[in-house]
Each structure stands twice: as C-alpha cells, then as structure tokens.
Design a protein around this motif. Structure first.
Motif, PDB file in Angstrom:
ATOM      1  N   UNK A  18       0.859  -1.178   0.000  1.00  0.00           N
ATOM      2  CA  UNK A  18       0.000   0.000   0.000  1.00  0.00           C
ATOM      3  C   UNK A  18       0.898   1.232   0.000  1.00  0.00           C
ATOM      4  N   UNK A  86      14.685  11.315  16.896  1.00  0.00           N
ATOM      5  CA  UNK A  86      13.397  10.855  16.388  1.00  0.00           C
ATOM      6  C   UNK A  86      12.498  10.424  17.532  1.00  0.00           C
TER       7      UNK A  86
ATOM      8  N   UNK B  21       6.125   3.277   0.535  1.00  0.00           N
ATOM      9  CA  UNK B  21       5.382   2.193   1.160  1.00  0.00           C
ATOM     10  C   UNK B  21       5.972   1.915   2.530  1.00  0.00           C
ATOM     11  N   UNK B  22       5.121   1.437   3.388  1.00  0.00           N
ATOM     12  CA  UNK B  22       5.475   1.323   4.794  1.00  0.00           C
ATOM     13  C   UNK B  22       5.221  -0.080   5.312  1.00  0.00           C
ATOM     14  N   UNK B  23       6.224  -0.608   5.979  1.00  0.00           N
ATOM     15  CA  UNK B  23       6.069  -1.916   6.580  1.00  0.00           C
ATOM     16  C   UNK B  23       6.246  -1.805   8.081  1.00  0.00           C
ATOM     17  N   UNK B  57       5.422  -7.076   7.952  1.00  0.00           N
ATOM     18  CA  UNK B  57       4.568  -7.051   6.771  1.00  0.00           C
ATOM     19  C   UNK B  57       4.075  -5.654   6.477  1.00  0.00           C
ATOM     20  N   UNK B  58       3.240  -5.567   5.476  1.00  0.00           N
ATOM     21  CA  UNK B  58       2.753  -4.263   5.043  1.00  0.00           C
ATOM     22  C   UNK B  58       1.648  -3.757   5.937  1.00  0.00           C
ATOM     23  N   UNK B  59       1.639  -2.484   6.112  1.00  0.00           N
ATOM     24  CA  UNK B  59       0.553  -1.854   6.838  1.00  0.00           C
ATOM     25  C   UNK B  59      -0.579  -1.579   5.859  1.00  0.00           C
ATOM     26  N   UNK B  60      -1.819  -1.723   6.323  1.00  0.00           N
ATOM     27  CA  UNK B  60      -2.953  -1.473   5.422  1.00  0.00           C
ATOM     28  C   UNK B  60      -3.290   0.008   5.381  1.00  0.00           C
ATOM     29  N   UNK B  61      -4.020   0.380   4.342  1.00  0.00           N
ATOM     30  CA  UNK B  61      -4.215   1.814   4.115  1.00  0.00           C
ATOM     31  C   UNK B  61      -5.060   2.481   5.196  1.00  0.00           C
ATOM     32  N   UNK B  62      -5.999   1.744   5.744  1.00  0.00           N
ATOM     33  CA  UNK B  62      -6.907   2.363   6.709  1.00  0.00           C
ATOM     34  C   UNK B  62      -6.621   1.888   8.126  1.00  0.00           C
ATOM     35  N   UNK B  63      -5.387   1.495   8.387  1.00  0.00           N
ATOM     36  CA  UNK B  63      -5.059   0.823   9.636  1.00  0.00           C
ATOM     37  C   UNK B  63      -4.113   1.691  10.464  1.00  0.00           C
ATOM     38  N   UNK B  64      -4.408   1.830  11.736  1.00  0.00           N
ATOM     39  CA  UNK B  64      -3.473   2.525  12.619  1.00  0.00           C
ATOM     40  C   UNK B  64      -2.205   1.686  12.762  1.00  0.00           C
ATOM     41  N   UNK B  65      -1.122   2.344  13.115  1.00  0.00           N
ATOM     42  CA  UNK B  65       0.163   1.633  13.129  1.00  0.00           C
ATOM     43  C   UNK B  65       0.190   0.554  14.195  1.00  0.00           C
ATOM     44  N   UNK B  86       6.227   0.702  20.195  1.00  0.00           N
ATOM     45  CA  UNK B  86       6.855   1.149  18.956  1.00  0.00           C
ATOM     46  C   UNK B  86       8.285   1.591  19.223  1.00  0.00           C
ATOM     47  N   UNK B  89      10.991   4.661  13.355  1.00  0.00           N
ATOM     48  CA  UNK B  89      10.955   4.384  11.926  1.00  0.00           C
ATOM     49  C   UNK B  89      12.372   4.269  11.390  1.00  0.00           C
ATOM     50  N   UNK B 104       8.556   0.531  10.271  1.00  0.00           N
ATOM     51  CA  UNK B 104       8.395   0.958  11.656  1.00  0.00           C
ATOM     52  C   UNK B 104       8.655  -0.238  12.549  1.00  0.00           C
TER      53      UNK B 104
END
Lengths: 239, 239
Positions: A18, A86, B21-23, B57-65, B86, B89, B104
């Motif tokens: 995404x 950070x 893109x963010x994982x 894995x990949x973070x979803x578009x509508x998902x909080x981290x 957390x 990043x 992240x």
DNA sequence: AAACTTATAGTTTATATGACCACAAGTTTA
DNA sequence: TAAACTTGTGGTCATATAAACTATAAGTTT
C-alpha cells in the motif's frame, strides 16, 4: 496451552504494498528567560491556512529520515547542526484529512541565542510559544507535542541533552533553572551544584559572567568528548 | 549572530507528496531456560527466499500503526494481547532493494509458556534464536534488532515490563535471572529481593513452586493496577 | 543422616540525597 | 558610605539507599 501458527507468507514482502505518504514534524524546543518554548508556524496555504502547527514537511523519495528532518529544519530555521532525536511515527488513518499520511515526529533542541529566529519572522508566520500557552494546532499536532514533551522530560533526566538548549557557556544556576522549567519542579541550589559537579562532566572555564547586576557566577561548558569517555567507564547520567 | 529565515511555504502540506510504502517489523522477545530469545521467520518467497528476518509485513491503508503491528503479530503467532511498544521508523533509502520502503520497528514481549509457537512451526519457517546466536538477517534487520535490544535494556530498567516475558506466577529468582540475562550482569539475590519487595509492586500469592528438586520458592504476580496506583502517588520504577 | 541446593533473613559499610545554614561577593538603594 | 539586597558557593547533618557479605532455614538427593 493455546496453539499458535505462523502463516507461510508472513514477512514476505512480495505482495502489493500500500502506498502512503510520509511527512516529518518537528517539535523545536528553545529556552529563554527561564521559559521553555516551542517554535510554531502559521500555515500560509492550503485548507488549514492561518492555523498554527508544527514545522514540518514531506520527506523526499531518496532521502534518509534523519536527513529529511535536518533539511526541513535548515529550511525552517536556516541552520544546521541542530540536536535532533526521532520520536516515533504517528499514523492514525484519520489524522490527516485528505488521504493517509503517516508522520514521523522529531524533537529538536536549539540554543536560542545562536539563532535570531524570531527577528526574521513576521508575527503572522512563525513564533515561539511558551510551553503553557500552546494554542490548538492543526491535525494531531497537539498530540505529537504532548508525546514530545513527555519524551523530553524523560530524556533530559537520563542523558545530558539539556545543554543543547543553553548557550555554549552557562552558569550552574542557568542549568538548574532549565531543569526546573522542563521538569516543573523546584530544586535546591547547593545540592544541584554538588550533584552536577561530582559527575565531572562539565568544563570549568575559569571565566565569569559579565554585565550581571549581582555577583557573577562561574561559567561552565559541556563537552561531549568527556561525556563519551565517562560513559565508556560505566558512568550513566541521571537526574 | 547568525540570521535565520523561515520559508513561507514551510509546513504547508499542499505540495505533491512523495508516495512511499510502509512496513512493520517486530522484534519478538521470549525468555526460556534462562535465555533471552528472539523469534525469526524464514522467508518463503521473493528475492530473499530462504533467509532469516524479523516477522513483519505491510501496513494497510486504513489501519493505525499499532493496530497493524497487533494484526501482524496475530497472523504470525496466532495470539492477541501481546505487549507491544513502537521503536521508531527506519528509513535509509537503500535499506530495501526494490524501491523506497520505510519500516516501523516494534518490540514485542511474550510469555513463552503461553504460546506453543515453536511446536506449530516446521523448522524451516520460524524459530526462536538465542540473543547471542542471531544469524545475518535480510535488509537492515540486524540494525533494527540492535536498536531494539538497546531499547529493551533501557526500558526494562525504567518500567516494569519484564513481567511480560515471565509466566503469570513467578519466583523472585526467575525475575532476577531475567534481569541478569537481559542486562548481561550478575546480581545479588538478597539485595534483589529486598529492592523489588520494598517497591510493594508484586502480589504475594501465598503459593509455592511445585515439582522442583529443591526448596520451593514463593510465587509472586505482577499487577498492573497496583503499578498504576503507585505511579499516581509518585512512585517511579527503577533498576 | 549427610551433602547439597535454593530460599530467605540480617548486618555492616559506603555512598548518595534532601533539607538546611552560613557566609562570600558583588550590585543597588538610601 | 553603609545598609539592603541578590546571587554564588561552601559546608553540616540526618536519612535513605545500595553493595558486599554472613548466616541460617527449608527442602531434595545421595
């Protein structure tokens, strides 16, 4: 005992990612006249025009995160070599009104006297705000600020980073007042002196304040090399 | 005094953003037989097939981290309610071979005895590794791991999070050995007991170990409610 | 019953901390 | 010029804490 499974594909980065966009937001701390302050900017364009927020911006595609924060701060304050740390990533899907934007928070500490920042601004564009007089900010910037302040309060007691908010040469009282302001506590002068001096972290400059309307205090300096050497010997800064 | 300027557009989020893109990558810690261990997965597909790496894995578009990290861990270990924190990043432009990917990092602590993880895996897919026997990992995962371990070592001394690695009921010796292993130091039994008991943080269960081939020790339990109450009164955990 | 292992209690010493007091060294006020 | 005032700096003392160590209790194994 509960049973757990791991999906074969987990950790596999071949699926379609995404795409999101990523910004950086900096909480810039300054210390002047005994007050902890934060640098805010008024947005000049866009839907939130005219509202105050943290200085920040988009990260470039080929840019490391720390480098992006450095660049943005350079663009904002005109200066390099700022202490940066950070915080973490903020990624509530609703935090940004137009699409998903994840922001990475940074804490920056600057020596106010080195940076003629306020003078360079028109009042409507950027300003220092006392920590207790922060207005409502755009997006989730108040939340970032809260987190940032908590982190600062923790960090300042665990590592000698407070010096980044003071002039190169400072008195012990200035240092103590910095701690009092950040931690919102009162401290005892003699005890503070003893504690900080016993660490043998500060360089006694054998110089005194000038142009003060009272007995001049000795000036000290923080030396990162000394700190590193002490750390190697097992020293651990603590307040 | 140097002069600094702030660009009018700074902080303005109207310019075209760069999409990235963010994982999420999780460092999952477990403690068993006196050893601190980390859960690694062997990638089943893709260019780095067959190599070990952090579960992620990949973070979803509508998902909080945080939610994404929880979900990924649920998919990986089959279980919820895992202690998560957390890290930060990681975004070196070169860290990922095919395009810019920011990841992240998360630290996860789990009670090994509650999770029959290893048994559910085939050896070639996921495994616990002792902290001193970590192989070369894909991408920058060794770097993330180093950072994660440093953070754990700091955090475990400042907050009562170590309990997340122990069974619900544990002895003081088990707790001490956990600290010894994580911090790589030796501690004194009587002194450790006194220090932790004086905090009045643990619940004395009035129960003893069973099936041990020596004098059975008392069992204790960590209670987050007690910790919160103490914190409100100004208590601050420290080791 | 002796040897062994771990649990747990206590003692002693060094050190750090917090709450003070006192005075020194300058500046400002009267 | 002296007194009042402000800040800097050196010290004391009681208390709390931590580190090192000794000793004994409560079980298990041989």
């Amino acid at each position: 005992m509960k049973k757990a499974l791991i999906k074969e594909e987990s950790g596999d980065l071949v699926e379609t990612p995404v795409m999101s966009s990523i910004t950086i937001d900096c909480v810039v701390f300054g210390f002047e006249n005994g007050s902890l302050e934060i640098l805010l900017v008024k947005h000049g364009r866009g839907i939130r025009k005219g509202e105050w927020g943290l200085p920040g911006g988009w990260i470039k595609e080929d840019e490391a995160i720390d480098a992006a924060a450095q660049r943005l701060l350079r663009e904002l304050t005109g200066l390099d070599n700022i202490y940066l740390e950070q915080l973490k990533a903020f990624g509530d899907p609703e935090r940004f009104p137009v699409g998903r934007v994840i922001t990475i928070g940074y804490n920056a500490l600057i020596k106010r006297e080195d940076y003629n920042v306020i003078a360079g601004f028109t009042a409507s564009e950027a300003r220092w705000f006392k920590i207790k007089e922060i207005p409502d900010l755009i997006y989730d910037h108040n939340e970032i600020l809260d987190y940032s302040l908590k982190r600062l309060r923790r960090r300042v007691r665990q590592a000698p980073i407070g010096f980044n908010l003071l002039p190169e040469k400072f008195t012990l009282l200035q240092l103590m007042q910095l701690y009092e302001e950040i931690l919102d506590i009162e401290m005892d002068k003699p005890n503070f002196r003893r504690k900080i001096l016993r660490m043998k972290l500060l360089v006694d400059l054998n110089e005194k304040q000038k142009d003060v309307s009272h007995r001049a205090a000795k000036l000290y300096q923080f030396d990162n090399t000394i700190y590193r050497k002490l750390t190697e010997k097992g020293f651990s800064f603590e307040f």
